[in-house]
Design a protein around this motif. Structure first.
Motif, PDB file in Angstrom:
ATOM      1  N   PRO A  95       0.836   7.199  -5.561  1.00 12.44           N
ATOM      2  CA  PRO A  95       0.315   6.017  -4.870  1.00 12.44           C
ATOM      3  C   PRO A  95      -0.058   6.311  -3.421  1.00 12.44           C
ATOM      4  O   PRO A  95       0.537   7.163  -2.767  1.00 12.44           O
ATOM      5  N   VAL A  96      -1.067   5.608  -2.921  1.00 12.46           N
ATOM      6  CA  VAL A  96      -1.494   5.739  -1.530  1.00 12.46           C
ATOM      7  C   VAL A  96      -0.355   5.300  -0.613  1.00 12.46           C
ATOM      8  O   VAL A  96       0.337   4.314  -0.875  1.00 12.46           O
ATOM      9  N   SER A  97      -0.154   6.031   0.475  1.00  7.98           N
ATOM     10  CA  SER A  97       0.873   5.681   1.450  1.00  7.98           C
ATOM     11  C   SER A  97       0.321   4.660   2.442  1.00  7.98           C
ATOM     12  O   SER A  97      -0.764   4.847   2.996  1.00  7.98           O
ATOM     13  N   TYR A  98       1.074   3.586   2.668  1.00  3.02           N
ATOM     14  CA  TYR A  98       0.642   2.524   3.565  1.00  3.02           C
ATOM     15  C   TYR A  98       1.272   2.682   4.949  1.00  3.02           C
ATOM     16  O   TYR A  98       2.439   3.065   5.063  1.00  3.02           O
ATOM     17  N   GLN A  99       0.532   2.335   5.977  1.00  4.44           N
ATOM     18  CA  GLN A  99       1.101   2.295   7.319  1.00  4.44           C
ATOM     19  C   GLN A  99       2.178   1.213   7.410  1.00  4.44           C
ATOM     20  O   GLN A  99       3.237   1.411   7.987  1.00  4.44           O
ATOM     21  N   PHE A 100       1.896   0.063   6.824  1.00  6.41           N
ATOM     22  CA  PHE A 100       2.856  -1.034   6.781  1.00  6.41           C
ATOM     23  C   PHE A 100       3.295  -1.211   5.331  1.00  6.41           C
ATOM     24  O   PHE A 100       2.650  -1.920   4.555  1.00  6.41           O
ATOM     25  N   ASP A 101       4.382  -0.540   4.978  1.00  9.50           N
ATOM     26  CA  ASP A 101       4.864  -0.567   3.609  1.00  9.50           C
ATOM     27  C   ASP A 101       5.772  -1.774   3.368  1.00  9.50           C
ATOM     28  O   ASP A 101       5.602  -2.521   2.413  1.00  9.50           O
ATOM     29  N   ALA A 102       6.746  -1.960   4.253  1.00 13.53           N
ATOM     30  CA  ALA A 102       7.673  -3.082   4.124  1.00 13.53           C
ATOM     31  C   ALA A 102       7.225  -4.231   5.026  1.00 13.53           C
ATOM     32  O   ALA A 102       6.798  -4.022   6.161  1.00 13.53           O
ATOM     33  N   PRO A 266      -5.976 -16.779   0.717  1.00 13.61           N
ATOM     34  CA  PRO A 266      -4.533 -16.581   0.936  1.00 13.61           C
ATOM     35  C   PRO A 266      -3.958 -15.548  -0.039  1.00 13.61           C
ATOM     36  O   PRO A 266      -4.349 -15.512  -1.212  1.00 13.61           O
ATOM     37  N   GLY A 267      -3.073 -14.712   0.458  1.00 13.77           N
ATOM     38  CA  GLY A 267      -2.369 -13.772  -0.413  1.00 13.77           C
ATOM     39  C   GLY A 267      -2.574 -12.313  -0.090  1.00 13.77           C
ATOM     40  O   GLY A 267      -1.758 -11.472  -0.477  1.00 13.77           O
ATOM     41  N   PHE A 268      -3.647 -11.982   0.628  1.00 11.67           N
ATOM     42  CA  PHE A 268      -3.868 -10.589   0.999  1.00 11.67           C
ATOM     43  C   PHE A 268      -2.925 -10.190   2.136  1.00 11.67           C
ATOM     44  O   PHE A 268      -2.691 -10.957   3.069  1.00 11.67           O
ATOM     45  N   ARG A 269      -2.401  -8.962   2.045  1.00  9.56           N
ATOM     46  CA  ARG A 269      -1.520  -8.410   3.072  1.00  9.56           C
ATOM     47  C   ARG A 269      -2.158  -7.178   3.703  1.00  9.56           C
ATOM     48  O   ARG A 269      -2.797  -6.374   3.013  1.00  9.56           O
ATOM     49  N   TRP A 270      -1.957  -7.036   5.011  1.00  8.33           N
ATOM     50  CA  TRP A 270      -2.555  -5.927   5.764  1.00  8.33           C
ATOM     51  C   TRP A 270      -1.648  -4.705   5.669  1.00  8.33           C
ATOM     52  O   TRP A 270      -0.487  -4.748   6.049  1.00  8.33           O
ATOM     53  N   ARG A 271      -2.194  -3.605   5.165  1.00  8.09           N
ATOM     54  CA  ARG A 271      -1.428  -2.365   5.002  1.00  8.09           C
ATOM     55  C   ARG A 271      -1.732  -1.324   6.063  1.00  8.09           C
ATOM     56  O   ARG A 271      -1.126  -0.248   6.077  1.00  8.09           O
ATOM     57  N   GLY A 272      -2.716  -1.606   6.919  1.00 12.16           N
ATOM     58  CA  GLY A 272      -3.002  -0.709   8.025  1.00 12.16           C
ATOM     59  C   GLY A 272      -3.740   0.547   7.610  1.00 12.16           C
ATOM     60  O   GLY A 272      -4.501   0.560   6.633  1.00 12.16           O
ATOM     61  N   GLN A 273      -3.503   1.618   8.342  1.00 16.00           N
ATOM     62  CA  GLN A 273      -4.228   2.871   8.136  1.00 16.00           C
ATOM     63  C   GLN A 273      -3.733   3.592   6.878  1.00 16.00           C
ATOM     64  O   GLN A 273      -2.534   3.705   6.646  1.00 16.00           O
ATOM     65  N   VAL A 274      -4.690   4.076   6.091  1.00 11.92           N
ATOM     66  CA  VAL A 274      -4.377   4.816   4.858  1.00 11.92           C
ATOM     67  C   VAL A 274      -5.364   5.969   4.723  1.00 11.92           C
ATOM     68  O   VAL A 274      -6.357   6.052   5.444  1.00 11.92           O
ATOM     69  N   THR A 275      -5.077   6.855   3.783  1.00 13.99           N
ATOM     70  CA  THR A 275      -6.006   7.920   3.398  1.00 13.99           C
ATOM     71  C   THR A 275      -6.312   7.762   1.925  1.00 13.99           C
ATOM     72  O   THR A 275      -5.397   7.707   1.097  1.00 13.99           O
ATOM     73  N   ALA A 278     -10.130  10.571  -1.730  1.00 17.42           N
ATOM     74  CA  ALA A 278     -11.124  11.571  -1.349  1.00 17.42           C
ATOM     75  C   ALA A 278     -10.809  12.167   0.020  1.00 17.42           C
ATOM     76  O   ALA A 278     -11.609  12.934   0.559  1.00 17.42           O
ATOM     77  N   GLY A 279      -9.649  11.799   0.604  1.00 17.96           N
ATOM     78  CA  GLY A 279      -9.246  12.337   1.888  1.00 17.96           C
ATOM     79  C   GLY A 279      -9.847  11.638   3.086  1.00 17.96           C
ATOM     80  O   GLY A 279      -9.762  12.143   4.212  1.00 17.96           O
ATOM     81  N   ARG A 280     -10.448  10.458   2.893  1.00 21.04           N
ATOM     82  CA  ARG A 280     -11.089   9.733   3.987  1.00 21.04           C
ATOM     83  C   ARG A 280     -10.127   8.721   4.612  1.00 21.04           C
ATOM     84  O   ARG A 280      -9.326   8.102   3.912  1.00 21.04           O
ATOM     85  N   SER A 281     -10.238   8.545   5.916  1.00 23.94           N
ATOM     86  CA  SER A 281      -9.411   7.566   6.605  1.00 23.94           C
ATOM     87  C   SER A 281      -9.961   6.168   6.370  1.00 23.94           C
ATOM     88  O   SER A 281     -11.178   5.942   6.420  1.00 23.94           O
ATOM     89  N   GLY A 282      -9.067   5.221   6.122  1.00 24.58           N
ATOM     90  CA  GLY A 282      -9.482   3.855   5.885  1.00 24.58           C
ATOM     91  C   GLY A 282      -8.412   2.885   6.321  1.00 24.58           C
ATOM     92  O   GLY A 282      -7.352   3.271   6.829  1.00 24.58           O
ATOM     93  N   VAL A 283      -8.712   1.600   6.136  1.00 21.49           N
ATOM     94  CA  VAL A 283      -7.727   0.542   6.335  1.00 21.49           C
ATOM     95  C   VAL A 283      -7.650  -0.240   5.038  1.00 21.49           C
ATOM     96  O   VAL A 283      -8.642  -0.373   4.313  1.00 21.49           O
TER      97      VAL A 283
END
Length: 336
Positions: A95-102, A266-275, A278-283
Motif C-alpha cells: 500500500p502507498v504510504s501516507y503523510q497523514f496516516d492516523a 463530505p467524507g474525503f480525508r487529506w493524506r498529504g504527500q505520497v509517492t 510510478a515513483g512520482r510525487s503527489g498529494v
C-alpha cells in the motif's frame, strides 16, 4: 456458457466491439483451471474498472462471454519478472504510504487550495487529432482461491489513441502477475507450477476502436457535479473522477473544478504527500467505506492537479484490491 457470436447477436448494433475480431483462446478455460488447481475450485472476483474504453477491446469482450477470456492471461505467465525469477516471479503489492496516516484531516480546504494554485501541464497549449493515454491497471479480474484467502491478477499496460468521434487505436500488453500479500504469492506459485514459455519480444496487435459518442467534461460546476455523481458520495465520485481522467485529456479549468467538486463532497480525508506506483510525487485523498470494508484513494499532481493514480483497498486487512496508474496523457496527431 455464451459464445461470442451469440453474445454479439443479442447485443446487435449496441455491441461496442462489433468490429473487433476475437481470436480463439489457445487453451480452454477448463484446462487452465485444472492447471491452477486440480483439487479445488477457483473463483474469480472482478472490479468495475474506471477506464470505460477498455470495453472496446477483444480481451474484455471475451471476459463478457465466458471464463476463457478471463483466464487466458495465465497462458502468458512470465517465468521471470520484477520481484523474483523462475518459480518466484511476480510482485507483492505494498500500500502507498501516507503523510497523514492516523487521524487525517478533512480534505475540503486542501483541495480548494490546490484548485486555486494549479498550473498548466504540457498538453494545455497543444492540440492534435487524438487523445493519447498510457495506463497500467491491476485487479480486473482477480483470481481467488476457493477459501477466499489468496489472490492474484495480471497487470495490464494499455496505450490508446482516440479521436473525438471515438475512433482510434489501442494496444494492450500483459505484464507480470501481482499479489496483494506474500501469502498469496507463495500459494499461487505452488499452484501455477506448469507455465508454458512466452515470447517476450512479441509486439501486441493494434486494435481498432469503433465510433462512439464522447462528451468532454465541462468546467460548469453544476454539470460537473452531475457527471461525477457527487450527490451519491465520495465512493461514486472517486470512480467517476478516475473514469474522466482515463477517458479524456482534461484541461486546466476542468481540473480545477473537479478538485472543487470533490472538496464539497463530505467524507474525503487529506493524506498529504505520497509517492505513486510510478515513483512520482503527489498529494492524496481517501474515502473509507467502513460498511463495505474498502478505501478509495486518489493521487493528484501537486503542480498541475492532474490525476496520477487511483486505487481501491480493503481495510481488514489493509491490502490492494485494484489500481490504475495514468502514466501519460496528451494530444497527438500520431498513432503508435
Amino acid at each position: 456458457m455464451f459464445g461470442v457470436e451469440r453474445t454479439r447477436g443479442l447485443l446487435g448494433t449496441a455491441d461496442p466491439a462489433r468490429a473487433v475480431a476475437v481470436a480463439p483462446p489457445p487453451v480452454s478455460a477448463d484446462e487452465l483451471i485444472n492447471r491452477a488447481d486440480t483439487a479445488e475450485r477457483v473463483t474469480l472476483r472482478r472490479h468495475v474498472r474506471p477506464t470505460r474504453r477498455l470495453v472496446l477491446t477483444a480481451g474484455t469482450l471475451a471476459v463478457a462471454v465466458g471464463a476463457v477470456g478471463v483466464l487466458q492471461p495465465f497462458e502468458r505467465f512470465s517465468p521471470s519478472g520484477p520481484g523474483g525469477s523462475g518459480s518466484a516471479a511476480g510482485t507483492v503489492l505494498v500500500p502507498v504510504s501516507y503523510q497523514f496516516d492516523a487521524n487525517p484531516p478533512e480534505a475540503g480546504p486542501q483541495l480548494r487550495a490546490l484548485a486555486d494554485t494549479i498550473k498548466d501541464t504540457k498538453y494545455d497549449h497543444l492540440g492534435g487529432r487524438f487523445m493519447y493515454h498510457h495506463t497500467k491497471v491491476w485487479g480486473d479480474p482477480v483470481m481467488t482461491s476457493a477459501d477466499g484467502r489468496h489472490h492474484v491478477a495480471f497487470a495490464g499496460e494499455t496505450k490508446v489513441w482516440q479521436a473525438a468521434d471515438g475512433t482510434g487505436s489501442q494496444l494492450n500488453r500483459q505484464l507480470e502477475p501481482e499479489y496483494p500479500d506474500q501469502g498469496s504469492r507463495d500459494y499461487w506459485q505452488r499452484k501455477l507450477d506448469t507455465r508454458p514459455a512466452i515470447d517476450a519480444s512479441a509486439v501486441p496487435a493494434m486494435i481498432a476502436l469503433p465510433p462512439m459518442e464522447l462528451t468532454p467534461p465541462s468546467a460548469d460546476p453544476s454539470r460537473l457535479r452531475e457527471l461525477l455523481k457527487a450527490e451519491y458520495g465520495p465512493g461514486a465520485a472517486s470512480k467517476e473522477v478516475s473514469g474522466v481522467y482515463a477517458q479524456f485529456v482534461v484541461p486546466r479549468a476542468v481540473r480545477a473544478e473537479i478538485l472543487r467538486v470533490l472538496a464539497d463532497v463530505p467524507g474525503f480525508r487529506w493524506r498529504g504527500q505520497v509517492t505513486d506506483r510510478a515513483g512520482r510525487s503527489g498529494v492524496a485523498v481517501t474515502f473509507d467505506d467502513r460498511e463495505n470494508d474498502t478505501q478509495s484513494l486518489l493521487i493528484f499532481d501537486p503542480t498541475t492537479g492532474e490525476l496520477l493514480a487511483d486505487e481501491r483497498l480493503t481495510l481488514s486487512p489493509v491490502r490492494i484490491s485494484a489500481y490504475q496508474v495514468i502514466l501519460d496523457a496528451a494530444w497527438t496527431d500520431r498513432v503508435g
